[in-house]
Scaffold this active site. Structure first.
Site, PDB file in Angstrom:
ATOM      1  N   SER A 235      -2.551  29.866 -41.015  1.00 51.59           N
ATOM      2  CA  SER A 235      -3.382  31.074 -41.138  1.00 51.59           C
ATOM      3  C   SER A 235      -2.529  32.283 -41.511  1.00 51.59           C
ATOM      4  CB  SER A 235      -4.122  31.348 -39.830  1.00 51.59           C
ATOM      5  OG  SER A 235      -3.214  31.497 -38.748  1.00 51.59           O
TER       6      SER A 235
ATOM      7  N   ASP B  75       2.792  35.032 -31.187  1.00 50.37           N
ATOM      8  CA  ASP B  75       2.755  33.671 -30.653  1.00 50.37           C
ATOM      9  C   ASP B  75       4.030  33.436 -29.851  1.00 50.37           C
ATOM     10  OD1 ASP B  75       2.723  30.793 -30.295  1.00 50.37           O
ATOM     11  OD2 ASP B  75       1.333  30.678 -31.980  1.00 50.37           O
TER      12      ASP B  75
ATOM     13  N   HIS C 271      -7.149  28.319 -25.994  1.00 51.24           N
ATOM     14  CA  HIS C 271      -8.601  28.190 -25.941  1.00 51.24           C
ATOM     15  C   HIS C 271      -9.146  28.034 -24.530  1.00 51.24           C
ATOM     16  CE1 HIS C 271      -8.469  28.421 -30.106  1.00 51.24           C
ATOM     17  NE2 HIS C 271      -9.204  27.391 -30.477  1.00 51.24           N
TER      18      HIS C 271
ATOM     19  N   SER D 142       0.879  37.191 -25.564  1.00 51.49           N
ATOM     20  CA  SER D 142      -0.010  38.234 -26.082  1.00 51.49           C
ATOM     21  C   SER D 142       0.065  39.524 -25.277  1.00 51.49           C
ATOM     22  CB  SER D 142      -1.442  37.695 -26.084  1.00 51.49           C
ATOM     23  OG  SER D 142      -2.301  38.522 -26.821  1.00 51.49           O
TER      24      SER D 142
END
Length: 205
Positions: free
Chosen positions: A47, A66, A139, A119
Site C-alpha cells: 500500500s 509500523d 485488526h 502508533s
C-alpha cells in the site's frame, strides 16, 4: 487509468486487492497536493508504494507508521505467519528489511518516511495536518480503536480517511475495521465517499 509501476507488484507481499490499490492511488492523488499522507500498517510496503507513487506525482510525502514486528495474526503459529519474514536469530517477526527493499526498488526513498514505532508513540507529539490517513494496522478491536483515535483527528477538513478490510458479515472477516468505519460516520466528522471491495473512503467535513 491504471498506474504503471516500476516493479511487478505481485512480488510484493501484502493483502491489498488490485481494485483497492488503484482506488488508494487515485484518492491519494486527489488530495496529496494539500499536504502529507500517513498510513498505519505498512507490512512489506504494498500500500505504501501506491500512496508513495501518488505523492511523488504531487511533490508530497507519505509517513509510514509500523512497528514492523507484525500483528497478532502474523506471529509464529498464527494463520497469517510468513516464515520468510521471521527472524529466528532474534525470535521476532520482522518486516522492515523487506519494506525498505520494496521502497528502494520503486525509487521512493525521498517520498516515503518510515516511522518504526507503535502508533501511539508516533502520534504522541504529532501536530502536522494530514490530507489523507489510511488505517490498515492491527485488526483487534483495541488496535483498530487505538489507530483511529490516534490519527483520525489529524485529517484536515476536506481530507480523506481510508480504512481497509471492511467486512459487514463476521464470517467474512474481523469486525474491528468496520467498527471504526462506523464510528467515524457516527462522529459526524466524516462522510462516506466510496466503498471499493473491502476499502472504505471517507471525507472529513
Amino acid at each position: 487509468m491504471a498506474l504503471s509501476l516500476p516493479i511487478n507488484i505481485e512480488e510484493v507481499k501484502g493483502f491489498l486487492a488490485e481494485d483497492e490499490a488503484q482506488a488508494l492511488y487515485d484518492y491519494a492523488l486527489s488530495v496529496a497536493e494539500r499536504g502529507p499522507l500517513l498510513e498505519v500498517g505498512s507490512y512489506c510496503g504494498k500500500s505504501t508504494i501506491y500512496l508513495g507513487m501518488a505523492c511523488q506525482q504531487k511533490n508530497s510525502q507519505v509517513f509510514a507508521v509500523d512497528h514492523h514486528i507484525g500483528s497478532e495474526e502474523h506471529q509464529l503459529g498464527e494463520m497469517f505467519h510468513d516464515p520468510d519474514l521471521y527472524n529466528a536469530t532474534d525470535g521476532i517477526f520482522d518486516t522492515f528489511a523487506e519494506f525498505r527493499r520494496n521502497i528502494r526498488r520503486c525509487n521512493l526513498q525521498d517520498v516515503v518516511v518510515p516511522l518504526v514505532a507503535p502508533s501511539e508513540v508516533c502520534a504522541k507529539f504529532w501536530t502536522t495536518p494530514l490530507s489523507m490517513v489510511f488505517i490498515d494496522g492491527g485488526h483487534s478491536l483495541d488496535a483498530a480503536l487505538n489507530d483511529f483515535r490516534c490519527w483520525s483527528g489529524h485529517v484536515m477538513r476536506g481530507g480523506l480517511l481510508a480504512i481497509h478490510d471492511l467486512f459487514p458479515a463476521p464470517e467474512k472477516g474481523g469486525q474491528a475495521p468496520i467498527g471504526i468505519y462506523r464510528l467515524a460516520l457516527q462522529s459526524g466528522l466524516f462522510e462516506s465517499v466510496a466503498r471499493v471491495n473491502s476499502l472504505g473512503i471517507l471525507r472529513r467535513l
